[in-house]
Design an enzyme around this catalytic site. Structure first.
Site, short mmCIF file in Angstrom:
data_model
loop_
_atom_site.label_atom_id
_atom_site.label_comp_id
_atom_site.label_asym_id
_atom_site.label_seq_id
_atom_site.Cartn_x
_atom_site.Cartn_y
_atom_site.Cartn_z
N THR A 191 0.83 -1.21 0.00
CA THR A 191 0.00 0.00 0.00
C THR A 191 0.86 1.25 0.00
OG1 THR A 191 -1.65 -1.24 1.26
CG2 THR A 191 -1.96 1.14 1.16
N LYS A 245 1.80 -12.48 8.06
CA LYS A 245 0.68 -11.75 7.49
C LYS A 245 0.18 -12.61 6.35
CE LYS A 245 -0.55 -7.66 4.81
NZ LYS A 245 -0.08 -6.40 4.16
N TYR A 281 5.37 -12.23 5.09
CA TYR A 281 4.25 -11.67 4.33
C TYR A 281 4.00 -12.58 3.13
CZ TYR A 281 1.67 -8.10 1.58
OH TYR A 281 0.74 -7.41 0.84
#
Length: 292
Positions: free
Chosen positions: A47, A161, A133
């Site tokens: 992001t 994550k 991740y």
């Protein structure tokens, strides 16, 4: 809280009209999120447009975040190269980040066997916790549960994550790591409630960039066992997630933040600002809502 507990937004990286990072806006965005109750900040994630930041910018964004934040800082320091990921992670540790978030190496496309060695090498080289991740849609590889459980045995790998989009995989990880010092965080807002009620510890929430209070309410409802309240908030967050995905993240996210007056809509090529149709849909969506 730890680097794996609570609401940790992967934050946008504000930019000005010329495409330069707006560090004042970055500081203000962090302050706003913390005032709304988030438990940590993730700079330089997907992001945050990590892929188009220069090395100098990457380091400066992390330094600015550490200087500004009063909550946990989980710095995105992933790279295709193991050596580069180590260098970025060491820098994050040196400037005071509480942990690092490492994406499965993209483009290099290592096997699960090789990526275990990749993560172990990084964890061995730093003295702060590492969070894995896993996001196959951006890396073209899924970190399978067998590999994740192997990595969970490493004393400095704190959790994952999980953004594979598979709730069954999340449940398998939670079941198999239940007695280990290893946490599972939801990588998608739409799976946050399910992950938390199954035993997950946190939400890495894109929606929290725009609606931090709503996502924090969901976390508290799940933690307190208020499942009816959690279900209602889940419905709201599903609508928010849909809006934030009207264009590739973070294009619509930044447009929404611009509409509500947080920071500008500017993104860095090969991404471009939201088109008029997307802005109009976001304006309609946000019209009846008041983000924190």
């Amino acid at each position: 809280m730890s680097v794996t507990e609570g609401v940790l937004p992967p934050i946008t990286t504000p930019m000005d009209d010329n495409g330069n990072i707006d560090y004042d806006a970055l500081r203000a965005h962090i302050d706003r999120l913390e005032d709304a109750g988030v438990h940590g900040i993730i700079p330089c994630g997907s992001t945050g447009e990590r892929a188009t930041l220069t090395r100098e910018e990457h380091e400066q964004v992390i330094e600015t975040t550490v200087e500004t934040a009063s909550t946990t800082v989980l710095a995105g320091t992933g790279a295709s190269s193991t050596e580069e990921a180590i260098q970025l992670s060491q820098h994050a540790a040196d400037v005071g980040a509480d942990g690092v978030l490492i994406i499965y190496p993209y483009y290099s496309w290592p096997s699960n066997e090789h990526v275990v060695r990749h993560y172990e090498a990084i964890a061995d080289a730093i003295d702060i916790p590492l969070v894995i991740y896993n996001i196959p849609k951006r890396t073209a590889r899924n970190l399978e549960p067998d590999a994740t459980v192997r990595l969970a045995e490493h004393p400095d790998i704190a959790g994952i994550k999980e953004s594979a989009g598979d709730i069954n995989q999340i449940y398998e990880l939670l079941r198999r790591t239940h007695d280990m010092e290893f946490d599972v965080l939801s990588g998608y807002d739409s799976q946050a409630l399910s992950t938390l009620t199954l035993g997950g510890t946190g939400i890495t929430s894109v929606a929290a960039n725009v609606f931090p209070e709503t996502v924090c309410e969901l976390f508290e409802a799940a933690r307190e066992g208020e499942l009816e309240r959690g279900r209602q908030l889940h419905e709201e967050i599903l609508e928010i997630e849909t809006a934030m995905n009207l264009q590739t993240i973070p294009v619509a996210v930044k447009a929404a933040l611009d509409i509500v007056g947080v920071h500008g809509p500017h993104v860095r090529p090969p991404l471009y600002e939201a088109d008029q149709d997307t802005r109009e849909k976001l304006e309609d969506f946000l019209d009846d809502r008041e983000p924190a």
